[in-house]
Design a protein around this motif. Structure first.
Motif, PDB file in Angstrom:
ATOM      1  N   ILE A 133      52.652  33.299  60.730  1.00  0.00           N
ATOM      2  CA  ILE A 133      53.044  33.025  59.347  1.00  0.00           C
ATOM      3  C   ILE A 133      54.219  33.955  59.086  1.00  0.00           C
ATOM      4  N   LEU A 134      55.328  33.400  58.618  1.00  0.00           N
ATOM      5  CA  LEU A 134      56.559  34.184  58.512  1.00  0.00           C
ATOM      6  C   LEU A 134      57.252  33.911  57.188  1.00  0.00           C
ATOM      7  N   VAL A 135      57.692  34.960  56.523  1.00  0.00           N
ATOM      8  CA  VAL A 135      58.542  34.829  55.336  1.00  0.00           C
ATOM      9  C   VAL A 135      59.856  35.524  55.669  1.00  0.00           C
ATOM     10  N   LYS A 136      60.947  34.764  55.555  1.00  0.00           N
ATOM     11  CA  LYS A 136      62.281  35.262  55.910  1.00  0.00           C
ATOM     12  C   LYS A 136      63.113  35.507  54.660  1.00  0.00           C
ATOM     13  N   ASN A 137      64.164  36.292  54.842  1.00  0.00           N
ATOM     14  CA  ASN A 137      65.175  36.528  53.804  1.00  0.00           C
ATOM     15  C   ASN A 137      64.599  37.141  52.534  1.00  0.00           C
ATOM     16  N   ILE A 138      63.642  38.049  52.691  1.00  0.00           N
ATOM     17  CA  ILE A 138      63.091  38.777  51.541  1.00  0.00           C
ATOM     18  C   ILE A 138      64.134  39.819  51.126  1.00  0.00           C
ATOM     19  N   PRO A 139      64.579  39.801  49.875  1.00  0.00           N
ATOM     20  CA  PRO A 139      65.597  40.759  49.446  1.00  0.00           C
ATOM     21  C   PRO A 139      65.084  42.195  49.513  1.00  0.00           C
ATOM     22  N   VAL A 140      65.943  43.086  49.994  1.00  0.00           N
ATOM     23  CA  VAL A 140      65.647  44.515  50.054  1.00  0.00           C
ATOM     24  C   VAL A 140      66.726  45.238  49.259  1.00  0.00           C
ATOM     25  N   TYR A 141      66.302  46.004  48.254  1.00  0.00           N
ATOM     26  CA  TYR A 141      67.199  46.881  47.500  1.00  0.00           C
ATOM     27  C   TYR A 141      66.521  48.240  47.447  1.00  0.00           C
ATOM     28  N   SER A 142      67.129  49.233  48.085  1.00  0.00           N
ATOM     29  CA  SER A 142      66.520  50.549  48.144  1.00  0.00           C
ATOM     30  C   SER A 142      67.598  51.614  48.012  1.00  0.00           C
ATOM     31  N   HIS A 143      67.175  52.876  48.072  1.00  0.00           N
ATOM     32  CA  HIS A 143      68.096  54.008  48.027  1.00  0.00           C
ATOM     33  C   HIS A 143      67.720  54.975  49.141  1.00  0.00           C
ATOM     34  N   CYS A 144      68.728  55.422  49.877  1.00  0.00           N
ATOM     35  CA  CYS A 144      68.449  56.348  50.978  1.00  0.00           C
ATOM     36  C   CYS A 144      68.100  57.713  50.406  1.00  0.00           C
ATOM     37  N   GLU A 145      67.158  58.349  51.062  1.00  0.00           N
ATOM     38  CA  GLU A 145      66.693  59.642  50.570  1.00  0.00           C
ATOM     39  C   GLU A 145      67.671  60.770  50.882  1.00  0.00           C
ATOM     40  N   HIS A 146      68.656  60.511  51.708  1.00  0.00           N
ATOM     41  CA  HIS A 146      69.606  61.562  52.069  1.00  0.00           C
ATOM     42  C   HIS A 146      70.741  61.711  51.061  1.00  0.00           C
ATOM     43  N   HIS A 147      71.227  60.594  50.502  1.00  0.00           N
ATOM     44  CA  HIS A 147      72.361  60.644  49.582  1.00  0.00           C
ATOM     45  C   HIS A 147      72.073  59.958  48.246  1.00  0.00           C
ATOM     46  N   LEU A 148      70.891  59.352  48.108  1.00  0.00           N
ATOM     47  CA  LEU A 148      70.525  58.538  46.938  1.00  0.00           C
ATOM     48  C   LEU A 148      71.452  57.337  46.800  1.00  0.00           C
ATOM     49  N   ALA A 149      72.112  56.970  47.883  1.00  0.00           N
ATOM     50  CA  ALA A 149      73.010  55.815  47.877  1.00  0.00           C
ATOM     51  C   ALA A 149      72.197  54.548  48.147  1.00  0.00           C
ATOM     52  N   PRO A 150      72.614  53.442  47.572  1.00  0.00           N
ATOM     53  CA  PRO A 150      71.899  52.187  47.805  1.00  0.00           C
ATOM     54  C   PRO A 150      72.031  51.699  49.241  1.00  0.00           C
ATOM     55  N   PHE A 151      70.981  51.055  49.703  1.00  0.00           N
ATOM     56  CA  PHE A 151      71.089  50.210  50.889  1.00  0.00           C
ATOM     57  C   PHE A 151      70.374  48.915  50.558  1.00  0.00           C
ATOM     58  N   PHE A 152      70.885  47.823  51.133  1.00  0.00           N
ATOM     59  CA  PHE A 152      70.405  46.514  50.718  1.00  0.00           C
ATOM     60  C   PHE A 152      70.539  45.521  51.859  1.00  0.00           C
ATOM     61  N   GLY A 153      69.711  44.519  51.818  1.00  0.00           N
ATOM     62  CA  GLY A 153      69.747  43.498  52.855  1.00  0.00           C
ATOM     63  C   GLY A 153      68.566  42.565  52.733  1.00  0.00           C
ATOM     64  N   LYS A 154      68.010  42.216  53.901  1.00  0.00           N
ATOM     65  CA  LYS A 154      66.912  41.248  53.915  1.00  0.00           C
ATOM     66  C   LYS A 154      65.875  41.673  54.938  1.00  0.00           C
ATOM     67  N   ALA A 155      64.633  41.279  54.639  1.00  0.00           N
ATOM     68  CA  ALA A 155      63.526  41.554  55.551  1.00  0.00           C
ATOM     69  C   ALA A 155      62.870  40.244  55.954  1.00  0.00           C
TER      70      ALA A 155
ATOM     71  N   GLN B  56      64.029  56.152  50.548  1.00  0.00           N
ATOM     72  CA  GLN B  56      63.620  55.704  51.867  1.00  0.00           C
ATOM     73  C   GLN B  56      64.621  56.029  52.951  1.00  0.00           C
ATOM     74  N   VAL B  57      64.150  55.895  54.170  1.00  0.00           N
ATOM     75  CA  VAL B  57      64.983  55.641  55.329  1.00  0.00           C
ATOM     76  C   VAL B  57      64.490  54.301  55.857  1.00  0.00           C
ATOM     77  N   GLN B  58      65.380  53.500  56.334  1.00  0.00           N
ATOM     78  CA  GLN B  58      65.041  52.123  56.714  1.00  0.00           C
ATOM     79  C   GLN B  58      63.961  52.076  57.795  1.00  0.00           C
ATOM     80  N   GLU B  59      64.029  52.996  58.742  1.00  0.00           N
ATOM     81  CA  GLU B  59      63.064  53.003  59.835  1.00  0.00           C
ATOM     82  C   GLU B  59      61.637  53.193  59.321  1.00  0.00           C
ATOM     83  N   ARG B  60      61.443  54.172  58.424  1.00  0.00           N
ATOM     84  CA  ARG B  60      60.110  54.431  57.871  1.00  0.00           C
ATOM     85  C   ARG B  60      59.632  53.239  57.027  1.00  0.00           C
ATOM     86  N   MET B  61      60.519  52.699  56.202  1.00  0.00           N
ATOM     87  CA  MET B  61      60.146  51.569  55.356  1.00  0.00           C
ATOM     88  C   MET B  61      59.651  50.397  56.202  1.00  0.00           C
ATOM     89  N   THR B  62      60.344  50.122  57.300  1.00  0.00           N
ATOM     90  CA  THR B  62      59.944  49.026  58.197  1.00  0.00           C
ATOM     91  C   THR B  62      58.525  49.243  58.706  1.00  0.00           C
TER      92      THR B  62
END
Length: 188
Positions: free
Chosen positions: A68-90, A118-124
């Motif tokens: 069972i798969l759900v594609k293209n889930i929007p991701v909007y987060s902020h990196c914990e190192h710079h508080l800068a946004p990162f965004f994409g899909k899961a 977050q850091v993307q690796e941990r979030m995944t």
């Protein structure tokens, strides 16, 4: 984590002053309030329990044992190192073991972890591990593809690069056929 808007607004007033702005300037007068409200929304994942989001049920799952798969889930987060946004899909997928979860819950699970620093690796991994914990499925796969503004707008300044992370748990690790099927289904 509770949010204190009044304290946060004061912090944003001090921040504006520290970069040389006048927080009382007409264009910035409401900015501390707006920014405090925005950060409360951007960090709402701290107030959510991922287990509560994943109400599992057995009705309808007893005979289903395919991905069972759900594609293209929007991701909007902020990196914990710079508080800068990162965004994409899961992409989130699993093979049930007698229990399924409402498909919209997978989107909510991604959002819960994305709305934390977050850091993307941990979030995944957090997304994958929460699914394993609640559903006890045969397999879980998560792929996250994001652009990071900390890389695009400062430092190395490489616009358009995507960072891809994945987590393959359960039977997706040793079962090459299942892993290949998951990756094929997850492809854009």
């Amino acid at each position: 984590m509770s949010h204190n808007a009044e304290f946060t607004e004061q912090d944003w007033r001090r921040f504006l002053a520290s970069i040389g702005e006048d927080p009382d300037r007409p264009g910035l007068h409401e900015t501390p309030h707006r920014v405090a409200k925005a950060w409360k929304q951007w960090t709402a994942g701290y107030e959510q329990d991922p287990v509560d989001l994943l109400k599992a049920f057995e009705d309808g799952a007893e005979q289903y044992n395919e991905l069972i798969l759900v594609k293209n889930i929007p991701v909007y987060s902020h990196c914990e190192h710079h508080l800068a946004p990162f965004f994409g899909k899961a992409t989130v997928g699993y093979v049930p073991n007698g229990k399924i979860v409402g498909l919209s819950k997978l989107t909510r699970l991604v959002d819960c972890f994305a709305r934390r620093l977050q850091v993307q690796e941990r979030m995944t991994m957090q997304i994958a591990e929460a699914l394993m914990q609640v559903l006890d499925p045969k397999a879980v796969g998560v792929i996250v593809k994001c652009r990071h503004l900390c890389m695009e707008s400062r430092g190395i300044r490489t616009p358009g690069e995507e960072t891809v992370t994945s987590a393959m748990l359960g039977e997706l690790q040793p079962n090459l056929a299942m892993r290949t099927e998951f990756l094929a289904m997850a492809r854009d």
